[in-house]
Design a protein around this motif. Structure first.
Motif, PDB file in Angstrom:
ATOM      1  N   ALA A 245       3.944   1.430  -1.254  1.00  0.00           N
ATOM      2  CA  ALA A 245       4.387   1.596  -2.428  1.00  0.00           C
ATOM      3  C   ALA A 245       3.604   2.243  -3.446  1.00  0.00           C
ATOM      4  O   ALA A 245       3.876   2.999  -4.251  1.00  0.00           O
ATOM      5  CB  ALA A 245       5.138   0.244  -2.929  1.00  0.00           C
ATOM      6  N   VAL A 246       2.312   1.576  -3.473  1.00  0.00           N
ATOM      7  CA  VAL A 246       1.460   2.152  -4.295  1.00  0.00           C
ATOM      8  C   VAL A 246       0.937   3.705  -4.188  1.00  0.00           C
ATOM      9  O   VAL A 246       1.167   4.466  -5.128  1.00  0.00           O
ATOM     10  CB  VAL A 246       0.102   1.583  -4.428  1.00  0.00           C
ATOM     11  CG1 VAL A 246      -1.159   2.005  -5.140  1.00  0.00           C
ATOM     12  CG2 VAL A 246       0.325  -0.045  -5.008  1.00  0.00           C
ATOM     13  N   ALA A 247       0.957   4.243  -3.015  1.00  0.00           N
ATOM     14  CA  ALA A 247       0.651   5.450  -2.682  1.00  0.00           C
ATOM     15  C   ALA A 247       1.890   6.356  -3.050  1.00  0.00           C
ATOM     16  O   ALA A 247       1.551   7.428  -3.783  1.00  0.00           O
ATOM     17  CB  ALA A 247       0.580   5.421  -0.908  1.00  0.00           C
ATOM     18  N   THR A 248       3.010   6.011  -2.891  1.00  0.00           N
ATOM     19  CA  THR A 248       4.304   6.960  -3.257  1.00  0.00           C
ATOM     20  C   THR A 248       4.376   6.824  -4.551  1.00  0.00           C
ATOM     21  O   THR A 248       4.659   7.779  -5.358  1.00  0.00           O
ATOM     22  CB  THR A 248       5.510   5.846  -2.636  1.00  0.00           C
ATOM     23  OG1 THR A 248       5.498   5.812  -1.144  1.00  0.00           O
ATOM     24  CG2 THR A 248       6.739   7.010  -2.780  1.00  0.00           C
ATOM     25  N   ALA A 249       4.113   5.638  -5.541  1.00  0.00           N
ATOM     26  CA  ALA A 249       4.205   5.609  -6.988  1.00  0.00           C
ATOM     27  C   ALA A 249       3.197   6.674  -7.533  1.00  0.00           C
ATOM     28  O   ALA A 249       3.422   7.362  -8.377  1.00  0.00           O
ATOM     29  CB  ALA A 249       4.131   4.391  -7.406  1.00  0.00           C
TER      30      ALA A 249
ATOM     31  N   VAL B 297       0.859  -1.128  -0.083  1.00  0.00           N
ATOM     32  CA  VAL B 297      -0.029   0.018  -0.158  1.00  0.00           C
ATOM     33  C   VAL B 297       0.821   1.197  -0.009  1.00  0.00           C
ATOM     34  O   VAL B 297       0.451   2.153  -0.593  1.00  0.00           O
ATOM     35  CB  VAL B 297      -1.155  -0.010   1.364  1.00  0.00           C
ATOM     36  CG1 VAL B 297      -1.607   1.450   1.470  1.00  0.00           C
ATOM     37  CG2 VAL B 297      -2.071  -0.980   0.883  1.00  0.00           C
TER      38      VAL B 297
END
Lengths: 245, 111
Positions: free
Chosen positions: B46-50, B44
């Motif tokens: 990683a997705v938020a940062t991307a 989660v």
């Protein structure tokens, strides 16, 4: 007892003091740039202030003003803003497990979640390890409520002045946001997947933008985040094996 | 207030407020179910940062407002210069921001 207000007020005040920090000043600069954009686009003062208070996410506000400027219908504007704001969901989801205690009521998290945007998210994540768990929500609330209020006042005050600023300066203020996001995420990263996701997301953003302007961000986030996650798993597994052997 | 005067506020409330807070509320409900030390949280995050990173490159490459009038090559160069300065000077955000801004303005005046 652990959520007693006596332990939380000092953290709320500590959070409030965060208004005198580089991230807060950078965001205010970016909001001056936004003021200029709203003025140029013919959005009146009252609507600009209202939007800042209720949306409180700069990229979403840019999309919303863009849609209003283009004379988009309500459903079209709502879809564009909804798609551009999807990042808030994983941001809040990653945030909540770190700041709640066992006794934090969900309604309080729902109310305070409105104040999560990139600046408050990065600012709090960066400093979480310095704050004991029972003070974290108060620390975030102190910072985020002050930051939102300060920017609402700023937008209300500067809206009428901003038309006198040269376009060059307004453009330069706009440039603050991406550079600030980039450097603050990098410096606040505590784990490998954040660095990886940042790099992959930067590259995939424009790639998927050319695939779909509306859904591009979502694709970049899901694909980029999953790639970063996979790499992180692989690298950590490899490191563990190396230590074990 | 007439309906017509209120309409822009309704528009902003639905297309702005609801469209953003719906994700924040969902985030709370999802986040409440994730343990602090779980693998799901890594994904989660990683997705938020991307997603935020994708917003960053979009703001640099395809900006709106007054920034759109500046050359794309200059914006990319200014970002790189600012980021390198940020890395060299102990990852101080203010250094990165000021150097990138200076590079942008110098570039605009020079060309």
């Amino acid at each position: 007892m652990e959520d007693s207000p006596f332990r939380q007020w000092p953290w709320f005040l500590t959070g409030m003091r965060g208004i005198f920090s580089a991230p807060a000043f950078v965001l205010m600069g970016a909001f001056v740039g936004f003021c200029g954009f709203a003025y140029e686009s013919g959005i009146p003062l009252s609507q600009t202030v209202f939007m800042t208070a209720v949306v409180w996410a700069l990229p979403a506000q840019l999309v919303l003003v863009g849609a209003m400027l283009a004379g988009a219908s309500l459903p079209a504007a709502a879809i564009a803003v909804t798609l551009s704001s999807m990042r808030l969901m994983p941001m809040v989801a990653a945030f909540v497990p770190e700041i709640r205690t066992k006794s934090t009521p969900t309604w309080l998290l729902l109310v305070l979640s409105h104040f999560v945007a990139v600046t408050a998210w990065v600012f709090t994540m960066e400093r979480l390890h310095l704050v004991p768990r029972e003070g974290r929500l108060a620390f975030f609330a102190g910072f985020a409520l002050t930051l939102t209020s300060a920017n609402i006042v700023l937008v209300a005050t500067l809206y009428s002045v901003v038309s006198y600023l040269p376009a060059l300066l307004v453009g330069a203020l706009f440039f603050l946001t991406p550079i600030y996001f980039l450097t603050s995420i990098w410096s606040s990263a505590r784990s490998l997947e954040v660095y990886l996701a940042l790099i992959v997301g930067l590259v995939l953003g424009p790639v998927f933008h050319s695939v779909s302007v509306d859904l591009g961000l979502l694709y970049a986030g899901l694909v980029g985040g999953t790639i970063a996650f996979g790499l992180e798993r692989l690298i950590n597994k490899w490191r563990k094996n190396k230590v074990a052997s | 207030m007439t309906i017509e005067a209120l309409w822009p506020f309704v528009f902003i409330a639905v297309a702005g407020w609801l469209a953003t807070d719906i994700w924040r509320w969902l985030g709370v409900l999802v986040g409440n179910r994730i343990a602090e030390d779980s693998v799901v949280l890594i994904w989660v995050r990683a997705v938020a940062t991307a997603l935020v990173a994708a917003v960053v490159s979009r703001l640099i490459l395809f900006p709106s407002g007054a920034l759109a009038a500046t050359p794309m090559g200059l914006r990319i160069a200014a970002t790189l210069v600012g980021f390198i300065a940020f890395l060299i000077f102990g990852q101080r955000i203010i250094v990165g921001v000021l150097v990138a801004e200076a590079a942008l303005l110098v570039g605009l005046f020079a060309f």
